[in-house]
Write an enzyme that holds these catalytic residues in place. Structure first.
Site, mmCIF file in Angstrom:
data_model
loop_
_atom_site.group_PDB
_atom_site.id
_atom_site.type_symbol
_atom_site.label_atom_id
_atom_site.label_comp_id
_atom_site.label_asym_id
_atom_site.label_seq_id
_atom_site.Cartn_x
_atom_site.Cartn_y
_atom_site.Cartn_z
ATOM 1 N N THR A 79 0.964 -1.051 0.126
ATOM 2 C CA THR A 79 -0.083 0.121 -0.043
ATOM 3 C C THR A 79 1.031 1.329 0.160
ATOM 4 O OG1 THR A 79 -1.751 -1.401 1.329
ATOM 5 C CG2 THR A 79 -1.906 1.188 0.980
ATOM 6 N N THR A 80 1.903 1.319 0.820
ATOM 7 C CA THR A 80 2.735 2.410 0.786
ATOM 8 C C THR A 80 3.335 2.845 -0.745
ATOM 9 O OG1 THR A 80 3.256 1.808 2.948
ATOM 10 C CG2 THR A 80 4.959 3.288 1.904
ATOM 11 N N TYR A 122 -13.573 -2.447 0.295
ATOM 12 C CA TYR A 122 -14.752 -1.865 -0.334
ATOM 13 C C TYR A 122 -15.921 -2.987 -0.445
ATOM 14 C CZ TYR A 122 -17.631 1.125 -2.850
ATOM 15 O OH TYR A 122 -18.977 1.849 -2.961
ATOM 16 N N TYR A 182 -2.833 -10.507 4.853
ATOM 17 C CA TYR A 182 -2.597 -8.960 5.158
ATOM 18 C C TYR A 182 -4.052 -8.341 5.676
ATOM 19 C CZ TYR A 182 -1.197 -4.077 5.141
ATOM 20 O OH TYR A 182 -1.057 -2.430 5.634
#
Length: 295
Positions: A49-50, A112, A138
């Site tokens: 994500t980073t 989502y 994760y």
């Protein structure tokens, strides 16, 4: 292979540097990779994500994987992030992405869609049945909108030999302790929260996949190693010095915080792809002031 040993310690969730025209800045990425390896990180994670993966095209993701392999040059293990909320699409990625040099795949739970616990289980079951590499779960409910319970994590750990661990970023110490209490002996449990890594390792975690280790790899990785050696007094001294940095890194957005740090350190330019924007002026000044005090 003993993945609890291979991926123990500090993994770095690498940023994706951009130029002003928003193309990937590969020379800057090379600097970051070399910086974290030379400052004692145990392994690197690309396409986390980073790394702003929601804004990367499939071609860019493949290019980043191959570039990371080439710069790392087998100095440390490489973990590749392949996660999302379209299970069928992820299956195709697992079958087609260049994973030949990856130690493992890090796969965030679906965002989502907000699936049930059974939906999360079936999602990872489908991935585990096709993945050519071991999978690290994760759990990051702050981003996905749905927590993966300790019971679901343990069920997956027991049912699939190639689900080898979890990056647990719920921030829930009780949930983490439930996983640690009942997990299979060889199941890897990593923190996903820089500011909680020390107490989580006191509970028995094997290390962390970290954001701050992009910009403060030496100090943070040493704190992690001391914690894993049960030298918590020395680890706390280092951790106390980074408490302000943790707050600055995540006050507005990740990776806006860490990119501000890296830009002030001269490793990258401070550009992010929309909808993420750089830190506000006041917070960026606080980052600059913090780094000046460190000098």
């Amino acid at each position: 292979m003993n993945y609890r040993e291979l991926l123990r310690g500090t993994g770095v969730a690498l940023v994706t540097p951009f130029k002003q025209n928003m193309e990937i800045d590969f020379p800057a990425l090379e600097r970051v990779i070399n910086y974290v390896i030379e400052n004692s990180a145990e392994y690197v994670v690309t396409l986390g994500t980073t790394g702003e993966t929601p804004t990367l095209s499939k071609d860019e993701k493949i290019e980043l994987i191959l570039f990371t392999y080439s710069i790392v040059a087998d100095r440390v293990p490489v973990v590749v992030g392949i996660g999302g909320n379209n299970t069928l699409s992820l299956i195709k990625d697992l079958e087609t992405f260049p994973l030949h040099k990856a130690a493992a795949v890090l796969s965030a739970s679906p965002y989502y869609n907000k699936p049930s616990q059974e939906g999360i289980y079936q999602h990872y079951k489908a991935l585990a049945e096709v993945s050519p590499k071991p999978i690290i779960l994760y759990n990051v409910p702050g981003r996905t909108g749905r927590n993966m319970s300790a019971q679901t994590t343990l069920r997956l750990a027991r049912d699939f030999k190639n689900i080898i661990g979890i990056k647990e970023a719920s921030g829930d110490l009780t949930q983490a302790m439930q996983i640690l209490k009942d997990k299979p002996a060889d199941f890897l449990v990593l923190s996903g929260d820089d500011n909680l890594a020390l107490p989580q390792m006191a509970c028995g975690m094997d290390g962390i996949i970290s954001v701050i280790a992009n910009c403060m790899p030496k100090q943070f990785a040493e704190m992690v190693r001391l914690s894993l050696q049960n030298n918590f007094a020395a680890a706390k001294l280092l951790n106390d010095q980074m408490l302000e940095a943790y707050d600055l890194l995540f006050a507005e957005n990740n990776p806006a915080g860490v990119k501000a740090f890296l830009a002030e350190m001269g490793l990258i330019e401070n550009h992010l792809r929309l909808p993420v924007v750089p830190l506000s002026e006041g917070l960026h000044k606080a980052v600059t002031d913090y780094l000046q005090r460190l000098k």
